[in-house]
Design an enzyme around this catalytic site. Structure first.
Site, PDB file in Angstrom:
ATOM      1  N   THR A 119       0.822  -1.216   0.000  1.00  0.00           N
ATOM      2  CA  THR A 119       0.000   0.000   0.000  1.00  0.00           C
ATOM      3  C   THR A 119       0.855   1.265   0.000  1.00  0.00           C
ATOM      4  O   THR A 119       0.348   2.349  -0.233  1.00  0.00           O
ATOM      5  CB  THR A 119      -0.910   0.039   1.249  1.00  0.00           C
ATOM      6  OG1 THR A 119      -0.105  -0.154   2.408  1.00  0.00           O
ATOM      7  CG2 THR A 119      -1.970  -1.040   1.203  1.00  0.00           C
ATOM      8  N   ASP A 162       2.077  -3.931  19.926  1.00  0.00           N
ATOM      9  CA  ASP A 162       1.781  -3.667  18.522  1.00  0.00           C
ATOM     10  C   ASP A 162       2.250  -2.269  18.106  1.00  0.00           C
ATOM     11  O   ASP A 162       1.587  -1.581  17.340  1.00  0.00           O
ATOM     12  CB  ASP A 162       0.274  -3.840  18.233  1.00  0.00           C
ATOM     13  CG  ASP A 162      -0.004  -4.133  16.769  1.00  0.00           C
ATOM     14  OD1 ASP A 162       0.964  -4.189  15.982  1.00  0.00           O
ATOM     15  OD2 ASP A 162      -1.175  -4.302  16.405  1.00  0.00           O
ATOM     16  N   ASP A 184       4.300  -0.862  15.864  1.00  0.00           N
ATOM     17  CA  ASP A 184       5.114  -0.902  14.646  1.00  0.00           C
ATOM     18  C   ASP A 184       6.131   0.240  14.675  1.00  0.00           C
ATOM     19  O   ASP A 184       5.792   1.347  15.075  1.00  0.00           O
ATOM     20  CB  ASP A 184       4.219  -0.678  13.425  1.00  0.00           C
ATOM     21  CG  ASP A 184       3.460  -1.928  13.011  1.00  0.00           C
ATOM     22  OD1 ASP A 184       3.956  -3.022  13.283  1.00  0.00           O
ATOM     23  OD2 ASP A 184       2.391  -1.781  12.411  1.00  0.00           O
ATOM     24  N   TRP A 230       6.052  -1.933   5.923  1.00  0.00           N
ATOM     25  CA  TRP A 230       4.825  -1.631   5.172  1.00  0.00           C
ATOM     26  C   TRP A 230       4.621  -0.169   4.811  1.00  0.00           C
ATOM     27  O   TRP A 230       3.705   0.156   4.059  1.00  0.00           O
ATOM     28  CB  TRP A 230       3.597  -2.198   5.876  1.00  0.00           C
ATOM     29  CG  TRP A 230       3.336  -1.761   7.286  1.00  0.00           C
ATOM     30  CD1 TRP A 230       3.692  -2.427   8.412  1.00  0.00           C
ATOM     31  CD2 TRP A 230       2.643  -0.592   7.721  1.00  0.00           C
ATOM     32  NE1 TRP A 230       3.256  -1.743   9.524  1.00  0.00           N
ATOM     33  CE2 TRP A 230       2.615  -0.614   9.125  1.00  0.00           C
ATOM     34  CE3 TRP A 230       2.031   0.484   7.057  1.00  0.00           C
ATOM     35  CZ2 TRP A 230       2.005   0.385   9.892  1.00  0.00           C
ATOM     36  CZ3 TRP A 230       1.425   1.481   7.818  1.00  0.00           C
ATOM     37  CH2 TRP A 230       1.422   1.427   9.216  1.00  0.00           C
TER      38      TRP A 230
END
Lengths: 293, 586
Positions: B183, B321, B323, B261
């Site tokens: 993405t 979590d 990132d 990502w």
């Protein structure tokens, strides 16, 4: 269980959703002549494609239900998401994010039947799964270990896995359990695999002492291996959830349809048709807990 | 599905231009490496994501300024059309009168920058049954030579002819069946297209890849988890981190996560690519003792060799979590008469870090959100001092079937700052950070199932801390002081643009494009675009007028999480429109 307030909210929610619902009522389904059944994609021995087309235990059970309703079964292949709540959303009440038509299934198979799950509440005390109705348990599933006895010998507890490797499906309950039990001492001997069949390949190659996974999958996989292996739940007694029931789900405003399906499932368990389907795939059949004693 | 159309108007103007130009010169010049390196200084185009390789998102244009901006008005609006709306997190690109803008569901459009007319559109054919995490967004494209390059949800990298929208090459970055997706906007470094890859679950291992931008041929690949081999021109090129099992137990490094990502930035001064990495896998941190390198880290990579030059881990042994993918922005500042070659990053974990970008050494760090619970602070090397009392419980302790204790943790897993890029103004020497003030209750969920099997999950509920959640902050990287703050009811989820006109532009989920005074935070401009903004604005100059564009279309990860946050966003409508504004000449 539900307080008046929560129940009221639930009814409001249901009323709101029924106006936009595209899942089908009992009358619509019967009139259409077909039944959309959600099954997991590439998930042997339950639902998968073989050279002759759709195959597996859930495919056979779906065919049986459709035939009893005089309908043509159609398959809604579901890619498993992170958890059951996501799968229910994708298959039953909302549709998949990438599908602009938001197509839904009339019935989903292989949905665990657990009242604690069905009536679970979120962080605000509101019901989490109020948009689906879970019903008609048709199988009891459990965790098991497929052992290579040449490596594990007659040691039936987990201590042997300090010396021998054991394969687990990544991010599965056996992964959590074997990774944390005995103070984490088995951690270095865990082999993480994407599914139990990858583990069974390594078991056959002689690099593992055991593979941990669902009994149904292990039985089916072992039936296709040449050698002799041991299958049991020995050593897994301390797991919190050793066995659970598998049933079905529909969108919660189509209960009439679920009653019709439930009657068929009960009849087919009683007349041995379900047992025969499991035998066809070399699996032993264990009835759901509500049929016990 | 791909559809092509060429506007008659543009064709006519292209012919006119061709006639008026000397022979051999084309109306649409190719984008060169030099154009990309100079993107920030050249005001007539925006040829890279981040407006220049450093990603400062700063424009020297000042026709639009605190005095004139009130006169700015919409010039045109372009709808992506169709039923496919959802989150529009894109940043448009502009070159020679053409805008290239990506949209949800892996679509891209070429639009005339003066009239807003469509020149062509390309829609990636996505396979049935793909399951992207979070939302079907796309953050933007890269331009190189006569190519427009972007990533698709099924993890393909597609290069289109910038004039026709026809596919010139197409490469697979990873198997979508294995959980890979894409993405982020690709970046161009030294003639190579450099990409990361999405896919935090399913045992995917993060990687950075460089391909020949003209052909798509793979040059090097660098896995981001310790123990995996890197490759250069097909040859082995050293194991990431030297060897496996230094900071991981058992075989978990094989499926360690650390997805790249959000893509990266490039600093031409030090000739380094900066790339962030996602959280480690599996999510249950109790199963993976150790720092789990290089998860939740920033990596500096040599573009010529694909080797890791330095790393800085913001959240070792991540169990929240957090990132570590957020952008690293290179900037220089003066201290005691000396120039410091620094880089800044605002992490999901709530801390703002200033690093020496030549070697990754920690210079300073400070919280940019309030009430952080998970850490008590940072030590002298920038490593967090964990608050043991706020650690999520071990799911194994829920083996008895009880829910276990609930821990309230700040920030929430969506972070003090998520993907949305901040901006650095060379004029005010401040960073403008789109942040969110929220926490989460976390507990173990013993009654949980996954693909027909019993499972132990973790439950969470995001909760606001104050009346507002969104907070745009002007942060002084030299002192750690927050110079001003703009509070927003809903969470901020879009990028920021700073200009020499003393303005800071960004959008909010309520639909407003906002222009704030860069020095004071006062609102100088406000326009509602009709749907929430989660994209990043750009500005450029054309025919003597300053233009500004932003994509509007509510979505992204926020609507997927309910709870009290839902109250703030439940009435927001979806959309999919590029809004373009300008300041009239007279």
């Amino acid at each position: 269980m539900l307080t008046g307030q929560v129940l009221w909210l639930l009814l409001v929610l249901l009323a709101g959703f029924s106006t936009t619902a595209q899942a089908r009522s009992y009358d619509d389904v019967i009139a259409s002549g077909y039944l959309d059944i959600a099954v997991y994609r590439e998930f042997p021995p339950y639902s998968f494609m073989d050279s002759d087309g759709p195959a597996g235990i859930d495919i056979e059970i779906g065919k049986l239900i459709a035939a009893d309703l005089k309908l043509e079964p159609r398959w809604f292949w579901l890619t498993a998401d992170e958890n059951l709540e996501d799968d229910l959303r994708n298959a039953i009440w909302k549709g998949q994010i990438l599908d602009p038509e938001k197509k839904k299934a009339d019935l989903m198979l292989r949905v665990p039947y657990d009242r604690k799950f069905s009536y679970a509440v979120d962080g605000y005390g509101l019901p989490k799964n109020e948009l689906v109705h879970m019903f008609a348990p048709y199988q009891r599933e459990s965790w098991a270990l497929a052992r290579n006895l040449e490596k594990t010998g007659d040691v039936r507890n987990l201590a042997i896995f300090r010396y021998e490797k054991v394969a687990v499906e990544i991010d599965s309950l056996p992964d959590f359990f074997l990774g944390s039990t005995l103070g984490g001492r088995l951690r270095d001997n865990l082999v993480h695999v994407l599914d139990v069949y990858a583990g069974l390949e390594q078991l056959e190659a002689g690099t593992l002492g055991a593979v941990a996974g669902m009994r149904g999958q292990l039985q089916w996989g072992l039936s296709r291996l040449a050698g002799q292996y041991d299958l049991s739940a020995d050593g897994l007694q301390a797991m919190s959830l050793r066995a659970w029931d598998i049933g079905m789900a529909v969108k919660s405003d189509y209960r009439q349809f679920s009653y019709a399906v439930e009657a068929i499932v009960e009849k087919r368990i009683a007349d041995g048709s379900i047992t025969a389907i499991f035998q066809q795939y070399q699996l032993s059949y264990e009835q759901p807990s509500i049929y016990a004693d | 599905m791909k559809s092509l159309s060429l506007s008659g108007g543009l064709l006519a103007s292209a012919i006119t231009l061709a006639i008026s130009l000397p022979l051999g010169m084309s109306a649409q010049a190719n984008v060169t490496d030099k154009d990309i390196l100079n993107d920030q200084e050249t005001v007539d185009d925006v040829v890279s994501y981040g407006i220049g390789p450093r990603g400062q998102r700063y424009s020297p244009l000042k026709k639009l300024n605190t005095k004139t901006v009130k006169k700015m008005h919409p010039a045109w609006a372009f709808s992506f059309g169709g039923e496919k709306q959802r989150g529009q997190e894109s940043q448009p690109l502009v070159k020679d009168g053409v805008m290239y803008v990506t949209a949800s569901y892996s679509r891209i459009y070429a639009v005339d920058t003066v009239t807003g007319e469509e020149l062509w559109q390309y829609e990636a054919r996505l396979p049935d049954g793909i399951m992207p995490c979070c939302d079907v967004i796309n953050r933007g494209a890269a331009l190189y030579e006569d190519l427009v390059i972007f990533g698709t949800l099924d993890a393909k990298l597609v290069a289109l002819d910038s004039k026709t929208g026809k596919v010139r090459w197409r490469k697979t970055m990873g198997s979508y069946k294995a959980g890979y997706s894409s993405t982020a906007a690709p970046m161009i470094v030294k003639g190579m297209v450099v990409t990361g890859v999405s896919g935090g679950e399913f045992g995917v291992v993060g990687k950075v890849e460089a391909r020949d931008a003209k052909t798509g041929k793979l040059i090097w690949t660098r896995p981001t988890v310790e123990g995996h081999m890197g490759y250069l021109n097909g040859e082995e090129n050293g194991i990431t981190g030297g060897a496996a099992n230094q900071t991981w137990t058992g075989d978990l490094w094989k499926t360690g996560g650390a997805a790249t990502w959000l893509g990266g930035t490039y600093d031409p001064d030090t000739d380094l690519i900066f790339m962030g990495t996602g959280n480690p896998s599996p999510w249950n941190s109790h199963l993976r003792p150790g720092d789990n390198l290089y998860s939740s880290s920033r990596l500096a990579i040599d573009p010529d060799t694909g080797k890791i030059v330095w790393h800085f881990q913001t959240t070792p042994h991540d169990g929240w979590d957090f990132d570590g993918v957020n952008e690293v922005i290179a900037f220089d500042y003066k201290e005691k008469g000396k120039t410091v070659k620094a880089a800044a990053t605002a992490d999901r974990n709530g801390y703002f870090y200033v690093l020496d970008r030549t070697d990754g050494k920690f210079i300073r760090g400070f919280p940019f959100i309030s009430n952080i619970t998970w850490a008590k602070g940072l030590d002298e090397n920038g490593r967090p001092i964990i608050n043991e009392a706020s650690l999520p419980g071990n799911p194994a302790d829920s083996e008895d079937g009880s829910k276990g204790t609930t821990v309230f943790s700040v920030p929430s897993f969506l972070g003090g700052k998520n993907w949305m890029p901040m901006a650095y103004s060379q004029k005010t020497e401040l960073f403008y950070v789109p942040s969110n003030e929220w926490g989460m209750d976390i507990w173990n969920e013993p009654v949980s199932y996954k693909k027909g099997a019993a499972y132990l999950g973790s439950g969470f509920t995001i909760k606001p801390i104050f009346d507002h959640i969104g907070s745009l902050k002007a942060i002084n990287p030299k002192t750690g002081e927050i110079e001003w703050e703009f509070k927003n009811d809903a969470p901020l989820w879009g990028g920021v643009l700073a200009t020499a006109g003393n303005l800071v532009f960004f959008g909010n989920p309520e639909g407003y494009l906002l222009g704030l005074n860069a020095k004071t935070g006062e609102v100088e401009y406000k326009f509602n675009t009709g749907s929430g903004i989660v994209g990043s604005p750009i500005t450029w100059e054309q025919d003597g007028e300053q233009y500004l564009s932003v994509v509007s279309g509510w979505g992204g990860a926020v609507p997927l999480w309910g709870g009290e946050v839902a109250k703030k966003i439940k009435n927001l409508n979806q959309g999919g429109t590029v809004w373009t504004f300008k300041l009239p000449k007279s």
